[in-house]
Design an enzyme around this catalytic site. Structure first.
Site, PDB file in Angstrom:
ATOM      1  N   ASP A 129       0.955  -1.450   0.170  1.00 34.53           N
ATOM      2  CA  ASP A 129       0.024  -0.022   0.003  1.00 34.53           C
ATOM      3  C   ASP A 129       0.909   1.500   0.041  1.00 34.53           C
ATOM      4  O   ASP A 129       0.316   2.122  -0.385  1.00 34.53           O
ATOM      5  CB  ASP A 129      -0.771  -0.043   1.044  1.00 34.53           C
ATOM      6  CG  ASP A 129      -2.243  -1.177   0.937  1.00 34.53           C
ATOM      7  OD1 ASP A 129      -2.339  -1.398  -0.230  1.00 34.53           O
ATOM      8  OD2 ASP A 129      -2.652  -1.438   2.050  1.00 34.53           O
ATOM      9  N   GLY A 132       4.051   1.352  -1.567  1.00 39.12           N
ATOM     10  CA  GLY A 132       4.795   1.724  -2.902  1.00 39.12           C
ATOM     11  C   GLY A 132       3.955   1.377  -4.096  1.00 39.12           C
ATOM     12  O   GLY A 132       4.224   2.011  -5.326  1.00 39.12           O
ATOM     13  N   GLY A 138       0.813   8.906   1.706  1.00 37.70           N
ATOM     14  CA  GLY A 138       0.465  10.094   1.415  1.00 37.70           C
ATOM     15  C   GLY A 138      -0.617  10.615   0.430  1.00 37.70           C
ATOM     16  O   GLY A 138      -1.275  11.405   0.687  1.00 37.70           O
ATOM     17  N   TYR A 178      -9.411  -0.612   3.316  1.00 35.27           N
ATOM     18  CA  TYR A 178      -8.821  -0.236   4.481  1.00 35.27           C
ATOM     19  C   TYR A 178      -8.486   0.977   4.803  1.00 35.27           C
ATOM     20  O   TYR A 178      -8.255   1.874   4.035  1.00 35.27           O
ATOM     21  CB  TYR A 178      -7.595  -1.293   4.388  1.00 35.27           C
ATOM     22  CG  TYR A 178      -7.384  -2.540   5.413  1.00 35.27           C
ATOM     23  CD1 TYR A 178      -8.129  -3.720   5.033  1.00 35.27           C
ATOM     24  CD2 TYR A 178      -7.193  -2.245   6.864  1.00 35.27           C
ATOM     25  CE1 TYR A 178      -8.248  -4.735   5.846  1.00 35.27           C
ATOM     26  CE2 TYR A 178      -7.440  -3.352   7.631  1.00 35.27           C
ATOM     27  CZ  TYR A 178      -7.834  -4.598   7.139  1.00 35.27           C
ATOM     28  OH  TYR A 178      -7.942  -5.817   8.161  1.00 35.27           O
ATOM     29  N   HIS A 200      -0.883  -7.936   7.952  1.00 33.07           N
ATOM     30  CA  HIS A 200      -0.578  -6.493   7.613  1.00 33.07           C
ATOM     31  C   HIS A 200       0.879  -6.227   8.076  1.00 33.07           C
ATOM     32  O   HIS A 200       1.042  -6.300   9.488  1.00 33.07           O
ATOM     33  CB  HIS A 200      -1.542  -5.529   8.211  1.00 33.07           C
ATOM     34  CG  HIS A 200      -2.957  -5.654   7.935  1.00 33.07           C
ATOM     35  ND1 HIS A 200      -3.499  -5.024   6.916  1.00 33.07           N
ATOM     36  CD2 HIS A 200      -3.892  -6.709   8.456  1.00 33.07           C
ATOM     37  CE1 HIS A 200      -4.962  -5.284   6.784  1.00 33.07           C
ATOM     38  NE2 HIS A 200      -5.003  -6.457   7.740  1.00 33.07           N
ATOM     39  N   ASP A 233      16.345   6.246  10.368  1.00 29.17           N
ATOM     40  CA  ASP A 233      17.743   6.565  10.228  1.00 29.17           C
ATOM     41  C   ASP A 233      18.304   7.215  11.502  1.00 29.17           C
ATOM     42  O   ASP A 233      17.836   8.407  11.716  1.00 29.17           O
ATOM     43  CB  ASP A 233      17.609   7.590   9.160  1.00 29.17           C
ATOM     44  CG  ASP A 233      19.131   8.238   8.807  1.00 29.17           C
ATOM     45  OD1 ASP A 233      20.056   7.944   9.376  1.00 29.17           O
ATOM     46  OD2 ASP A 233      19.292   9.101   7.833  1.00 29.17           O
ATOM     47  N   GLU A 246      25.465  -6.840   7.840  1.00 30.03           N
ATOM     48  CA  GLU A 246      24.162  -6.654   7.699  1.00 30.03           C
ATOM     49  C   GLU A 246      23.461  -7.904   7.572  1.00 30.03           C
ATOM     50  O   GLU A 246      22.663  -8.404   8.104  1.00 30.03           O
ATOM     51  CB  GLU A 246      24.013  -6.231   6.064  1.00 30.03           C
ATOM     52  CG  GLU A 246      24.593  -4.788   5.955  1.00 30.03           C
ATOM     53  CD  GLU A 246      24.645  -4.422   4.399  1.00 30.03           C
ATOM     54  OE1 GLU A 246      25.342  -4.921   3.577  1.00 30.03           O
ATOM     55  OE2 GLU A 246      23.624  -3.527   4.331  1.00 30.03           O
TER      56      GLU A 246
HETATM   57 CO    CO Z   1      -6.796  -7.178   8.120  1.00 32.90          CO
END
Ligand code: CO
Length: 642
Positions: free
Chosen positions: A301, A303, A308, A385, A437, A444, A484
């Site tokens: 949701d 990308g 925004g 949603y 979800h 950062d 990493e």
């Molecule tokens: Co749900």
């Protein structure tokens, strides 16, 4: 002209956006008529960290305001990434990227709906379902994923699902057109294929959540008013928010939604940095039903649509209660024109129970302090949603991020009234597939400065022995995460696992490096098989923690273009380099969320479900930093004294 007096992290304003559009279209580089160019994304290109820090130290710096734009010049799977300086009036960078798709376009989604309404195969499928008034069919264009279908190749496509409404404002999710879906070319607005795998009867009941359909309404809720007769305790200067000892800058990115910059805490007159930037870098909603209608549903949701771009204009007394300050969001539409979304970000204070208390048993003297928090929030509606995003700042130096999940579940019609092994029945004839979800927040960090290191801290039982004769001993064991690959970690509630972000060049009063710890909840990871389509695309959700050395272009956990991506981008690719993450400028990526096994109580609209994490000081301060919070002075109570 843009003046250099604005802070380097000031949000884009309408002049910036319109100037960037004009610079792009006048650059001589666009290859199609200028009115046909689409701006899939336009956002602030963050200034260099060193420049922001120099500016905040009061040094005289030249601010070059730059805009990152992602352009579409046709229906193919090719974008242009342009970096534009609105200060200097030129294009700095122009790169064509092939075989990628940006976030889905709203204008194209409307064309998809219109194309389906005019399509004979689609209308024949509606007729097979006995639908007379086809204007009541709700069409939802979904991101299609990447499954190797011939429709996908060099196209921006959607897979559309449909629902039947009783009236134009009815809840269509009560009556799915189960068995019916369509591939549509978004760039060209043409129907590629209508797939009808069989008619399933409509569930018998509607799904209205409106008050007129859910009476009698309760009559015993009395007003609850929040009053701050002397006003709020925070100040706003541009996008700089100061509250108690906290300071931060607030912005909004079209894809990430709320963005916090330069979060710091004033300790004895100087601001100690904590976070340079924090945002939701990606999220995914993978569905767990293996059938042909639902197995491909994996919504990214952030990308694929944009948290925004989907942000609500908030309403006083409804979304936020009390003395509210709002920030508007100035954004670019798909043609590059600036618009304002009023009241997109809500800022307010909330009482939060007690902060600390003690009754001295000998003297009877009582000291109690009230806790309160500063809340910075926004809410995005992505199709069915709603996601509310809340950053909380507390008086004791702790902070918290919370996502509130609500809205309407994605549903399926069930012919036999029983359903299957991967979905819950939520109403007669209506089921909701199991799903997750999963969010990724990019932190950062700059705890007391740029160079930090991360320790995983588990609290473990100590072995029996001469130094533990009674077997009661336990202690935290801290392990430095050095690279990493070592830092791909999962939660472990049985060991009270947390991740401590330290600055080993600074020490507190007891000689320990100053630190904050990331305290996760008992959150799941991605349940889909790692080799599956969504397993490859949402690998960021396969681990709860990732740590990378800071790199300017590493922003989005599933890569810049998750839409129809075949997978492997973002965190799995970057961290395969196995770079060092010790005592350097690092970024933490925390994946968390919920596994949603739908309940009947989640229908027809979900009561809010919560997920999130906390950041707590751990040796950052020398003692409880909230001793200086004064006793509450109003009221009749005895918060303080004998
Ligand atoms: Co749900």
């Amino acid at each position: 002209m843009t003046t250099s007096t604005r802070h380097p992290l000031a949000p884009l304003d309408g002049d910036d956006i319109n100037a960037a559009r004009t610079i792009v279209l006048d650059s001589g580089r666009v290859t199609i008529p200028r009115e046909d160019v689409r701006f899939a994304y336009m956002g602030l290109c963050d200034p260099p960290k060193a420049l922001v820090h120099a500016h905040d130290r009061g040094e005289d710096v030249v601010v070059d305001r730059r805009v990152r734009a992602v352009l579409l010049q046709g229906p193919e799977a090719t974008v242009v990434e342009a970096i534009v300086s609105v200060t200097r009036g030129i294009v700095d960078s122009w790169v064509e990227v092939t075989d990628v798709r940006p976030n889905l376009q709203f204008e194209e989604a409307m064309k998809v709906i219109a194309a389906l309404r005019a399509d004979p195969d689609w209308n024949a499928a509606l007729e097979r379902r006995g639908i007379v008034d086809t204007s009541l069919v709700q069409i939802d264009p979904w991101p299609a994923g990447a499954f190797g279908s011939h429709h996908e190749k060099n196209r921006r496509i959607t897979k559309a699902l449909a629902y039947l409404r009783d009236s134009p404002d009815d809840n269509g999710y009560a009556r799915p057109l189960e068995g019916l879906m369509a591939y549509v070319d978004m760039g060209r607005g043409t129907v590629l294929e209508v797939v009808d795998i069989g008619v399933v009867p409509f569930p018998p009941q509607g799904g209205s959540y409106y008050p007129e359909d859910n009476g009698p309404l309760r009559t015993d809720l009395r007003p609850l008013a929040i009053a701050q007769p002397e006003g709020v305790s925070f100040t706003v200067d541009g996008n700089l928010l100061s509250w108690q000892k906290w300071s931060l800058r607030v912005g909004m990115d079209p894809l990430e939604g709320l963005v916090l910059h330069t979060v710091g805490y004033d300790d004895g007159g100087s601001v100690r940095p904590l976070l340079f930037r924090a945002s939701v870098s990606e999220m995914v909603v993978p569905y767990g039903d293996p059938g042909p209608m639902h197995s491909w549903k994996n919504a990214f949701d952030a990308g694929e649509w944009g948290l925004g771009r989907m942000a609500n204009s908030l309403t006083l007394g409804c979304d936020c209660l009390g003395e509210i300050t709002y920030f508007d969001d100035v954004f670019s539409d798909e043609r590059g024109h600036a618009h304002t979304r009023p009241n997109a970000i809500c800022i307010h204070e909330e009482d939060y129970g007690i902060l600390w208390k003690h009754v001295d048993m000998t003297s009877g003297r009582t000291e109690v302090r009230r806790s309160r928090r500063l809340v910075v929030s926004s809410i995005a509606t992505v199709g069915n949603y709603e996601y509310g995003f809340y950053w909380y700042f507390y008086l004791d130096g702790s902070l918290q991020f919370e996502v509130k999940l609500t809205g309407i579940m994605s549903t399926m019609g069930v012919a036999d009234g029983v359903g299957d092994a991967h979905a819950s029945m939520v109403a007669p004839g209506l089921a909701a597939p199991y799903h997750q979800h999963l969010f990724n927040v990019r932190l950062d960090v700059e705890v007391d400065g740029t160079d930090n290191a991360v320790f995983e801290v588990d609290t473990l039982r100590s072995p029996l022995g001469d130094d533990n004769p009674w077997g009661n001993a336990f202690a935290p064991v801290a392990t430095l995460l050095e690279t990493e690959l070592e830092a791909r970690r999962g939660v472990d509630p049985l060991r009270s696992r947390s991740w401590k972000i330290t600055n080993r060049s600074k020490v507190n009063a007891v000689g320990q490096p100053t630190a904050y710890k990331l305290v996760p909840t008992s959150t799941p990871t991605l349940l889909a098989d790692p080799t599956s389509n969504v397993g490859r695309r949402a690998t960021f959700a396969a681990h709860n923690l990732w740590v990378t050395p800071f790199a300017e272009d590493e922003r989005r956990a599933a890569g810049d273009y998750p839409n129809q991506h075949s997978g492997g981008a973002g965190l799995p690719a970057w961290t395969a380099q196995d770079r060092s993450i010790v005592d350097t400028d690092i970024v933490l990526w925390h994946s968390f969320g919920v596994t949603h096994i739908p309940r009947p109580e989640d229908w027809p609209v979900m009561p809010v479900e919560y997920t999130g994490f906390s950041l707590l000081p751990v040796g950052f301060f020398d003692r409880n930093p909230a001793l200086d919070v004064p006793p509450t002075s109003d009221g009749e109570g005895h918060c303080h004294g004998a």
